[in-house]
Design a protein around this motif. Sequence first.
Motif, PDB file in Angstrom:
ATOM      1  N   HIS A 229      56.448  56.195 110.546  1.00  0.00           N
ATOM      2  CA  HIS A 229      56.237  56.479 112.089  1.00  0.00           C
ATOM      3  C   HIS A 229      55.004  57.139 112.691  1.00  0.00           C
ATOM      4  O   HIS A 229      54.758  56.644 114.054  1.00  0.00           O
ATOM      5  CB  HIS A 229      57.535  56.372 113.092  1.00  0.00           C
ATOM      6  CG  HIS A 229      58.396  55.252 112.351  1.00  0.00           C
ATOM      7  ND1 HIS A 229      58.742  54.195 112.160  1.00  0.00           N
ATOM      8  CD2 HIS A 229      59.603  55.670 112.632  1.00  0.00           C
ATOM      9  CE1 HIS A 229      59.441  53.772 111.448  1.00  0.00           C
ATOM     10  NE2 HIS A 229      60.254  54.867 111.939  1.00  0.00           N
ATOM     11  N   GLU A 230      54.318  58.067 111.658  1.00  0.00           N
ATOM     12  CA  GLU A 230      53.544  58.916 112.650  1.00  0.00           C
ATOM     13  C   GLU A 230      53.907  59.748 113.982  1.00  0.00           C
ATOM     14  O   GLU A 230      52.437  59.288 114.153  1.00  0.00           O
ATOM     15  CB  GLU A 230      52.091  58.250 112.616  1.00  0.00           C
ATOM     16  CG  GLU A 230      51.404  57.275 110.919  1.00  0.00           C
ATOM     17  CD  GLU A 230      50.122  56.753 111.216  1.00  0.00           C
ATOM     18  OE1 GLU A 230      50.194  56.312 111.924  1.00  0.00           O
ATOM     19  OE2 GLU A 230      49.415  56.362 110.363  1.00  0.00           O
ATOM     20  N   VAL A 231      55.103  60.097 113.743  1.00  0.00           N
ATOM     21  CA  VAL A 231      55.390  60.472 115.383  1.00  0.00           C
ATOM     22  C   VAL A 231      55.315  62.384 114.543  1.00  0.00           C
ATOM     23  O   VAL A 231      55.758  62.343 113.686  1.00  0.00           O
ATOM     24  CB  VAL A 231      56.477  60.302 115.778  1.00  0.00           C
ATOM     25  CG1 VAL A 231      55.960  58.428 116.218  1.00  0.00           C
ATOM     26  CG2 VAL A 231      57.585  60.300 114.642  1.00  0.00           C
TER      27      VAL A 231
ATOM     28  N   TYR B 111      56.777  56.832 125.533  1.00  0.00           N
ATOM     29  CA  TYR B 111      57.777  56.742 124.597  1.00  0.00           C
ATOM     30  C   TYR B 111      58.459  58.396 124.178  1.00  0.00           C
ATOM     31  O   TYR B 111      57.812  59.073 123.970  1.00  0.00           O
ATOM     32  CB  TYR B 111      57.549  56.053 123.898  1.00  0.00           C
ATOM     33  CG  TYR B 111      56.150  56.041 122.222  1.00  0.00           C
ATOM     34  CD1 TYR B 111      57.294  56.605 121.445  1.00  0.00           C
ATOM     35  CD2 TYR B 111      55.054  56.808 122.480  1.00  0.00           C
ATOM     36  CE1 TYR B 111      56.063  57.878 120.454  1.00  0.00           C
ATOM     37  CE2 TYR B 111      54.023  57.438 121.503  1.00  0.00           C
ATOM     38  CZ  TYR B 111      54.769  57.637 120.575  1.00  0.00           C
ATOM     39  OH  TYR B 111      54.138  58.445 119.765  1.00  0.00           O
TER      40      TYR B 111
ATOM     41  N   SER C 122      57.709  50.766 113.002  1.00  0.00           N
ATOM     42  CA  SER C 122      56.348  51.815 113.345  1.00  0.00           C
ATOM     43  C   SER C 122      55.185  50.654 114.552  1.00  0.00           C
ATOM     44  O   SER C 122      54.458  50.642 114.645  1.00  0.00           O
ATOM     45  CB  SER C 122      55.796  51.486 112.193  1.00  0.00           C
ATOM     46  OG  SER C 122      56.599  52.664 111.334  1.00  0.00           O
TER      47      SER C 122
ATOM     48  N   GLY D 258      48.702  52.835 125.191  1.00  0.00           N
ATOM     49  CA  GLY D 258      48.804  54.100 126.353  1.00  0.00           C
ATOM     50  C   GLY D 258      50.267  54.698 126.904  1.00  0.00           C
ATOM     51  O   GLY D 258      51.089  55.105 128.110  1.00  0.00           O
ATOM     52  N   LYS D 259      51.693  54.129 126.622  1.00  0.00           N
ATOM     53  CA  LYS D 259      52.747  54.026 127.343  1.00  0.00           C
ATOM     54  C   LYS D 259      53.455  55.078 126.768  1.00  0.00           C
ATOM     55  O   LYS D 259      53.642  55.294 125.918  1.00  0.00           O
ATOM     56  CB  LYS D 259      53.415  52.496 127.808  1.00  0.00           C
ATOM     57  CG  LYS D 259      52.695  51.963 127.366  1.00  0.00           C
ATOM     58  CD  LYS D 259      52.486  51.786 129.522  1.00  0.00           C
ATOM     59  CE  LYS D 259      51.484  50.307 129.213  1.00  0.00           C
ATOM     60  NZ  LYS D 259      51.151  49.974 130.957  1.00  0.00           N
TER      61      LYS D 259
ATOM     62  N   GLN E 164      51.421  53.206 121.321  1.00  0.00           N
ATOM     63  CA  GLN E 164      50.597  54.334 121.382  1.00  0.00           C
ATOM     64  C   GLN E 164      49.582  53.652 122.155  1.00  0.00           C
ATOM     65  O   GLN E 164      48.563  54.200 122.510  1.00  0.00           O
ATOM     66  CB  GLN E 164      50.231  54.734 120.249  1.00  0.00           C
ATOM     67  CG  GLN E 164      51.824  55.088 119.828  1.00  0.00           C
ATOM     68  CD  GLN E 164      51.609  56.017 117.955  1.00  0.00           C
ATOM     69  OE1 GLN E 164      51.410  55.164 117.361  1.00  0.00           O
ATOM     70  NE2 GLN E 164      52.712  57.194 117.748  1.00  0.00           N
ATOM     71  N   GLU E 165      49.200  52.244 121.207  1.00  0.00           N
ATOM     72  CA  GLU E 165      47.797  52.252 122.036  1.00  0.00           C
ATOM     73  C   GLU E 165      47.984  50.776 122.713  1.00  0.00           C
ATOM     74  O   GLU E 165      46.872  51.562 124.098  1.00  0.00           O
ATOM     75  CB  GLU E 165      47.677  50.308 120.988  1.00  0.00           C
ATOM     76  CG  GLU E 165      47.371  50.402 119.210  1.00  0.00           C
ATOM     77  CD  GLU E 165      47.467  49.224 118.721  1.00  0.00           C
ATOM     78  OE1 GLU E 165      47.731  48.345 119.090  1.00  0.00           O
ATOM     79  OE2 GLU E 165      47.381  49.426 117.413  1.00  0.00           O
TER      80      GLU E 165
ATOM     81  N   ILE F  14      56.038  51.726 117.821  1.00  0.00           N
ATOM     82  CA  ILE F  14      55.747  52.255 118.893  1.00  0.00           C
ATOM     83  C   ILE F  14      54.081  52.519 118.100  1.00  0.00           C
ATOM     84  O   ILE F  14      53.523  53.093 119.484  1.00  0.00           O
ATOM     85  CB  ILE F  14      56.440  53.645 117.229  1.00  0.00           C
ATOM     86  CG1 ILE F  14      58.274  53.686 117.521  1.00  0.00           C
ATOM     87  CG2 ILE F  14      55.222  54.926 117.696  1.00  0.00           C
ATOM     88  CD1 ILE F  14      58.722  54.637 116.237  1.00  0.00           C
ATOM     89  N   HIS F  15      53.682  51.995 117.578  1.00  0.00           N
ATOM     90  CA  HIS F  15      51.752  51.630 117.646  1.00  0.00           C
ATOM     91  C   HIS F  15      51.856  51.192 118.328  1.00  0.00           C
ATOM     92  O   HIS F  15      50.678  50.795 119.046  1.00  0.00           O
ATOM     93  CB  HIS F  15      51.442  50.867 116.045  1.00  0.00           C
ATOM     94  CG  HIS F  15      52.104  52.119 115.346  1.00  0.00           C
ATOM     95  ND1 HIS F  15      51.832  51.541 113.486  1.00  0.00           N
ATOM     96  CD2 HIS F  15      52.167  53.640 115.274  1.00  0.00           C
ATOM     97  CE1 HIS F  15      52.035  52.814 113.104  1.00  0.00           C
ATOM     98  NE2 HIS F  15      51.959  54.086 113.388  1.00  0.00           N
TER      99      HIS F  15
END
Length: 206
Positions: free
Chosen positions: A175-177, A149, A136, A146-147, A143-144, A139-140
């Motif tokens: 993983h909030e996806v 994935y 997680s 801005g790449k 996300q932060e 992944i986060h």
Amino acid sequence: MRLTPVFLLSAIDAAHFPGETKTFGAPEIAFLGRSNVGKSSLINALLGSKQAHTSSTPGRTRAINFFSLHEGAGDKRKVRPSLIFADLPGYGYAKISKAISSEWPKFIEPYLAERETLALSICLVDTNIPPQENDSQLIHYLQEMGKPYLVVGTKSDRLSGNVLAKSLAALKKKHEVDDILIVSAKTEAGTGALWQRIHAVAAESR
């Protein structure tokens, strides 16, 4: 068309990353995940070769290993690569986690954050174990930053039916996806769909 892989180099420092003369600015696809999640096995399944070294001992990969992928084979192989695969060190294995963690800021984080040719980071998660916090975190982080994935669930051949569905639902929630692509390096299930994603991203980045 199957691409012909060629090992480029191993890098343990940002200064060692392959330059334009070696890659011609080809789009790069990075493979990341916990130790023993099956990064090297999946890369080999995608390439149809044994370019990436596999080991039953977690944490063997301590450098970023770069492979160039070319159209054609042998003397007919094009010099300019179509893609670059980057096999990154695993994380999360207790015996080597501190050593790996100390190395990430030195060359792995700069690669993920600053590498202009990095087109896609493929985050591998094991469908056979509960969702992991360090997956997680990765992944986060992407996300932060801005790449681009893609989350890929490995070893799907070991589960089936409702068990696999429940594992997938738990991974998405933790993983909030919304999207996880399920693959198996052993049976090659899902590798065709993964190739489609890779080629689509690479085409957009050119």
